[in-house]
Design an enzyme around this catalytic site. Sequence first.
Site, PDB file in Angstrom:
ATOM      1  N   GLU A   1      -2.456  -8.829   3.055  1.00  0.00           N
ATOM      2  CA  GLU A   1      -2.905  -9.424   4.151  1.00  0.00           C
ATOM      3  C   GLU A   1      -4.697  -9.353   4.701  1.00  0.00           C
ATOM      4  O   GLU A   1      -4.864 -10.009   5.444  1.00  0.00           O
ATOM      5  CB  GLU A   1      -2.369  -8.788   5.406  1.00  0.00           C
ATOM      6  CG  GLU A   1      -2.782  -7.329   5.817  1.00  0.00           C
ATOM      7  CD  GLU A   1      -2.206  -6.301   4.724  1.00  0.00           C
ATOM      8  OE1 GLU A   1      -2.536  -4.910   5.057  1.00  0.00           O
ATOM      9  OE2 GLU A   1      -1.572  -6.532   3.606  1.00  0.00           O
TER      10      GLU A   1
ATOM     11  N   HIS B   1      -3.806  -4.765  -0.581  1.00  0.00           N
ATOM     12  CA  HIS B   1      -3.254  -5.262   0.799  1.00  0.00           C
ATOM     13  C   HIS B   1      -3.532  -6.741   0.694  1.00  0.00           C
ATOM     14  O   HIS B   1      -4.444  -7.411   0.803  1.00  0.00           O
ATOM     15  CB  HIS B   1      -4.300  -4.937   1.808  1.00  0.00           C
ATOM     16  CG  HIS B   1      -3.977  -3.463   2.334  1.00  0.00           C
ATOM     17  ND1 HIS B   1      -3.094  -2.956   3.285  1.00  0.00           N
ATOM     18  CD2 HIS B   1      -4.787  -2.325   1.906  1.00  0.00           C
ATOM     19  CE1 HIS B   1      -3.266  -1.792   3.385  1.00  0.00           C
ATOM     20  NE2 HIS B   1      -4.170  -1.255   2.692  1.00  0.00           N
TER      21      HIS B   1
ATOM     22  N   CYS C   1       0.796  -1.253  -0.175  1.00  0.00           N
ATOM     23  CA  CYS C   1       0.031   0.035  -0.092  1.00  0.00           C
ATOM     24  C   CYS C   1       0.863   1.284   0.145  1.00  0.00           C
ATOM     25  O   CYS C   1       1.438   1.410  -1.117  1.00  0.00           O
ATOM     26  CB  CYS C   1      -0.952   0.067   1.094  1.00  0.00           C
ATOM     27  SG  CYS C   1      -2.337   1.107   1.053  1.00  0.00           S
TER      28      CYS C   1
END
Length: 207
Positions: free
Chosen positions: A190, A188, A79
């Site tokens: 994650e 992202h 990001c």
Amino acid sequence: MITIIDYGMGNLRSVQKGFEKVGFAARVTSDPRDLAAADKLVLPGVGAFRDCMANLVDGGFVEPIRAHVASGRPFLGICLGLQLLFSESEEFGLHRGLDIIPGRVVRFPADLRVAGEALKVPHMGWNQISIRRPSPILKGVADDASVYFVHSYYVVPDDPEVVATVTDYGIPFCSSIWRDNVMATQFHPEKSQQVGLTILKNFGELS
């Protein structure tokens, strides 16, 4: 060991948990001296470019990051960690970045539309990636895979050859890059469920 940089502005624990879920130990550090011993380095980030860059400078991270990249060891930006790699950003004025990847960070136009419908900025939620260059972290990831985004700015590399994936949000934009040992995503991993875990696993397996 995978080392995640804590400079006061990142979603650190979720990134760490993502690596742990795919079988890799990852440590979070706010000490720039730890970066010299990192096998692999991760730069996450949320917030304003100017503030994040100031924190990297004040925390003494800039030269250790550049040294890690120059050493050829794997590096992953996430990001804002992607945007910080670039030469400059126009967010809240013009601000210098790490200048590891030549190029600029620019804001989405205010008049984004798809089929006549206005699009909101920030670009937030799930969207697809189109693979232009299959970077090592994209192994096993489908060309039209969906990943999770939260951002109002995007990167414009000087060299189009560093673009690994493109995503469309009213306009096509670079959603990830790859140059040598440097990989970075605007989205992202994650937060991107199985696709994101595959990306983190691929990064963890790099030598």
